[in-house]
Design a protein around this motif. Structure first.
Motif, PDB file in Angstrom:
ATOM      1  N   SER A  35       0.827  -1.209   0.000  1.00 30.47           N
ATOM      2  CA  SER A  35       0.000   0.000   0.000  1.00 30.47           C
ATOM      3  C   SER A  35       0.862   1.260   0.000  1.00 30.47           C
ATOM      4  O   SER A  35       0.506   2.262  -0.628  1.00 30.47           O
ATOM      5  CB  SER A  35      -0.934  -0.003   1.213  1.00 30.47           C
ATOM      6  OG  SER A  35      -1.880  -1.049   1.110  1.00 30.47           O
ATOM      7  N   GLU A  37       3.803   1.473  -1.399  1.00 33.13           N
ATOM      8  CA  GLU A  37       4.307   1.579  -2.769  1.00 33.13           C
ATOM      9  C   GLU A  37       3.236   2.146  -3.702  1.00 33.13           C
ATOM     10  O   GLU A  37       3.529   2.996  -4.553  1.00 33.13           O
ATOM     11  CB  GLU A  37       4.780   0.214  -3.264  1.00 33.13           C
ATOM     12  CG  GLU A  37       5.951  -0.370  -2.493  1.00 33.13           C
ATOM     13  CD  GLU A  37       7.156   0.551  -2.467  1.00 33.13           C
ATOM     14  OE1 GLU A  37       7.414   1.231  -3.485  1.00 33.13           O
ATOM     15  OE2 GLU A  37       7.851   0.594  -1.431  1.00 33.13           O
ATOM     16  N   GLN A  38       2.006   1.704  -3.548  1.00 36.11           N
ATOM     17  CA  GLN A  38       0.921   2.230  -4.397  1.00 36.11           C
ATOM     18  C   GLN A  38       0.612   3.685  -4.065  1.00 36.11           C
ATOM     19  O   GLN A  38       0.284   4.468  -4.956  1.00 36.11           O
ATOM     20  CB  GLN A  38      -0.325   1.361  -4.228  1.00 36.11           C
ATOM     21  CG  GLN A  38      -0.182  -0.028  -4.839  1.00 36.11           C
ATOM     22  CD  GLN A  38      -1.404  -0.889  -4.602  1.00 36.11           C
ATOM     23  OE1 GLN A  38      -1.952  -0.931  -3.506  1.00 36.11           O
ATOM     24  NE2 GLN A  38      -1.844  -1.590  -5.638  1.00 36.11           N
ATOM     25  N   LEU A  44       0.797   2.589  -9.872  1.00 35.23           N
ATOM     26  CA  LEU A  44       0.637   1.222  -9.370  1.00 35.23           C
ATOM     27  C   LEU A  44      -0.742   0.969  -8.773  1.00 35.23           C
ATOM     28  O   LEU A  44      -1.090  -0.185  -8.494  1.00 35.23           O
ATOM     29  CB  LEU A  44       1.693   0.919  -8.305  1.00 35.23           C
ATOM     30  CG  LEU A  44       3.157   0.964  -8.746  1.00 35.23           C
ATOM     31  CD1 LEU A  44       4.068   0.680  -7.565  1.00 35.23           C
ATOM     32  CD2 LEU A  44       3.413  -0.033  -9.873  1.00 35.23           C
ATOM     33  N   ARG A  45      -1.506   2.011  -8.574  1.00 30.37           N
ATOM     34  CA  ARG A  45      -2.800   1.844  -7.911  1.00 30.37           C
ATOM     35  C   ARG A  45      -3.752   1.025  -8.781  1.00 30.37           C
ATOM     36  O   ARG A  45      -3.843   1.236  -9.982  1.00 30.37           O
ATOM     37  CB  ARG A  45      -3.399   3.211  -7.586  1.00 30.37           C
ATOM     38  CG  ARG A  45      -2.574   3.969  -6.557  1.00 30.37           C
ATOM     39  CD  ARG A  45      -3.062   5.388  -6.338  1.00 30.37           C
ATOM     40  NE  ARG A  45      -2.102   6.127  -5.521  1.00 30.37           N
ATOM     41  CZ  ARG A  45      -2.182   7.425  -5.276  1.00 30.37           C
ATOM     42  NH1 ARG A  45      -3.179   8.138  -5.792  1.00 30.37           N
ATOM     43  NH2 ARG A  45      -1.268   8.023  -4.528  1.00 30.37           N
ATOM     44  N   LYS A  47      -3.330  -2.046  -9.443  1.00 29.81           N
ATOM     45  CA  LYS A  47      -2.593  -3.103 -10.131  1.00 29.81           C
ATOM     46  C   LYS A  47      -2.019  -4.094  -9.125  1.00 29.81           C
ATOM     47  O   LYS A  47      -1.798  -3.763  -7.962  1.00 29.81           O
ATOM     48  CB  LYS A  47      -1.466  -2.495 -10.970  1.00 29.81           C
ATOM     49  CG  LYS A  47      -1.967  -1.598 -12.096  1.00 29.81           C
ATOM     50  CD  LYS A  47      -0.815  -1.040 -12.915  1.00 29.81           C
ATOM     51  CE  LYS A  47      -1.331  -0.143 -14.036  1.00 29.81           C
ATOM     52  NZ  LYS A  47      -0.230   0.428 -14.833  1.00 29.81           N
ATOM     53  N   VAL A  49       0.644  -5.802  -7.141  1.00 35.61           N
ATOM     54  CA  VAL A  49       1.994  -5.396  -6.752  1.00 35.61           C
ATOM     55  C   VAL A  49       2.518  -6.363  -5.688  1.00 35.61           C
ATOM     56  O   VAL A  49       1.790  -6.737  -4.768  1.00 35.61           O
ATOM     57  CB  VAL A  49       2.003  -3.960  -6.192  1.00 35.61           C
ATOM     58  CG1 VAL A  49       3.393  -3.583  -5.672  1.00 35.61           C
ATOM     59  CG2 VAL A  49       1.543  -2.976  -7.268  1.00 35.61           C
ATOM     60  N   SER A  64      -0.209  -6.685  -2.717  1.00 39.23           N
ATOM     61  CA  SER A  64      -1.386  -5.824  -2.711  1.00 39.23           C
ATOM     62  C   SER A  64      -2.638  -6.691  -2.799  1.00 39.23           C
ATOM     63  O   SER A  64      -2.587  -7.877  -3.150  1.00 39.23           O
ATOM     64  CB  SER A  64      -1.343  -4.870  -3.912  1.00 39.23           C
ATOM     65  OG  SER A  64      -1.506  -5.593  -5.127  1.00 39.23           O
TER      66      SER A  64
END
Length: 377
Positions: A35, A37-38, A44-45, A47, A49, A64
């Protein structure tokens, strides 16, 4: 797993309405590493991960929710994760960032109670029996904490509220992600009865398989076994299982609980004897162990290699170094050396583990006295 204090089994059935109940919150960040990282990379949201490893080797440290929908889980070999989700996006862990966010979250907790027991960077127990702001309601405090985490970090957290740690942890997982669940005094035994035993903390896949062979699928099934039968089948874990099936946990929240060790071990589907295979397997276990060390935010000076053989006999080798182990490379160097010392092995291996101990971590604070029995949840 640390065992709660010994209790009188004869008094167990009424224990969840007995004097001395606490107001406990368990807060668990939702897919924390992934989260973050997103949050920091908007592309990246939405997707799938995975944090840690890469498409070729290593293990998944975190996934994720989009990746979890494909069956990707933490501690899964990266190669397997890619098989399940070919579009999986790997990100290298940024533990300095995760620690900084964790410190933000801890500061929020401390606004409501000094009695915070961190379990890792992304989860903690809070005892709010006597909360610092005089709010009086554990449920309201949990709501406020979740709101502040979202506002101040851009992340979501799930929370469980109950009168002991075991139930609060179960509750925090009940409505994930971004959920809240409350188990009030008198409701614990019924809540636990309906749960699969695999949901109980400390009951892993092998434990669940053993229970299934005994006809135990739910908390209600487990509750039908008396303490003597549980001890016959589950040994030292029996007292914990007896309490858990009744929603009982006598442990207090302990601020800054000192750890003795952190690590990882794996039991293999087939026994291993080849030195080449053992060295390759060791790398995966080092990845798992380092992820847990980093998540716990500790350093240590002693590395132990643990081996269990085909006949269930065990061997361990340890090495202490003068400076704390502060990187995976150092942990790996010491662990590889320990394995090289014992090869070739006298018989095939069924389990291997890597453990870091002699930890540098803050000491233990005094436990909090329990509060009154009738609590406004």
């Amino acid at each position: 797993m640390p065992e709660p204090p010994i209790f009188d089994p004869a008094a167990a059935d009424g224990a969840d309405t007995a004097p001395g109940l606490r107001k406990i919150i368990h807060v668990d960040m939702d897919a924390f590493y992934a989260s973050v990282e997103q949050r920091d990379a908007p592309e990246l949201r939405g997707k799938p991960v995975a944090v840690g490893g890469n498409a070729a080797r290593g293990v998944v440290a975190a996934a994720s929710y989009e990746a979890r929908a494909f069956g990707v889980r933490s501690a899964m070999p990266s190669a397997r994760a890619v098989q399940l989700c070919p579009d999986l996006i790997f990100r290298r862990p940024r533990f300095d960032v995760y620690r900084a966010v964790s410190q933000q979250i801890r500061a929020i907790f401390l606004d409501y109670t000094p009695d915070v027991e961190p379990l890792s960077l992304d989860e903690a127990y809070l005892d709010v029996t006597r909360d610092a702001r005089g709010i009086g309601s554990a449920t309201r405090i949990a709501e406020l904490i979740r709101q502040r985490i979202r506002a101040e970090t851009g992340l979501t957290a799930s929370a469980g509220v109950s009168y002991n740690k075991f139930l609060a942890k179960l509750a925090s997982d009940q409505n994930k992600p971004d959920g809240l669940c409350v188990i009030r005094p008198g409701e614990g035994a019924a809540f636990v009865s309906a749960l699969p035993v695999a949901r109980f903390h400390g009951v892993g896949p092998r434990g669940a398989e053993k229970m299934a062979a005994l006809g135990i699928a739910t908390g209600a099934d487990l509750r039908r076994l008396d303490l003597a039968s549980l001890r016959q089948h589950f040994g030292a874990q029996a007292d914990y299982l007896y309490r858990a099936a009744r929603g009982i946990d006598l442990r207090a929240v302990t601020a800054d609980r000192p750890r003795k060790s952190v690590g990882a071990e794996r039991t293999f589907d087939r026994d291993l004897s080849s030195g080449t295979v053992l060295r390759e397997t060791l790398e995966t276990i080092i990845d798992l162990a380092w992820e847990r060390v980093a998540r716990a935010d500790v350093t240590g000076r002693t590395v132990t290699l643990k081996l269990k053989f085909k006949d269930f006999s065990a061997m361990s080798r340890a090495r202490s170094i003068s400076t704390p182990v502060s990187s995976r490379d150092t942990l790996a160097e010491v662990a590889r050396g320990l394995l090289d010392q014992v090869l070739p092995l006298p018989q095939p291996v069924r389990l291997m583990g890597v453990i870091l101990s002699a930890l540098d971590e803050p000491g233990e604070a005094p436990a909090v006295a329990p509060g009154q029995a009738e609590l406004p949840f």
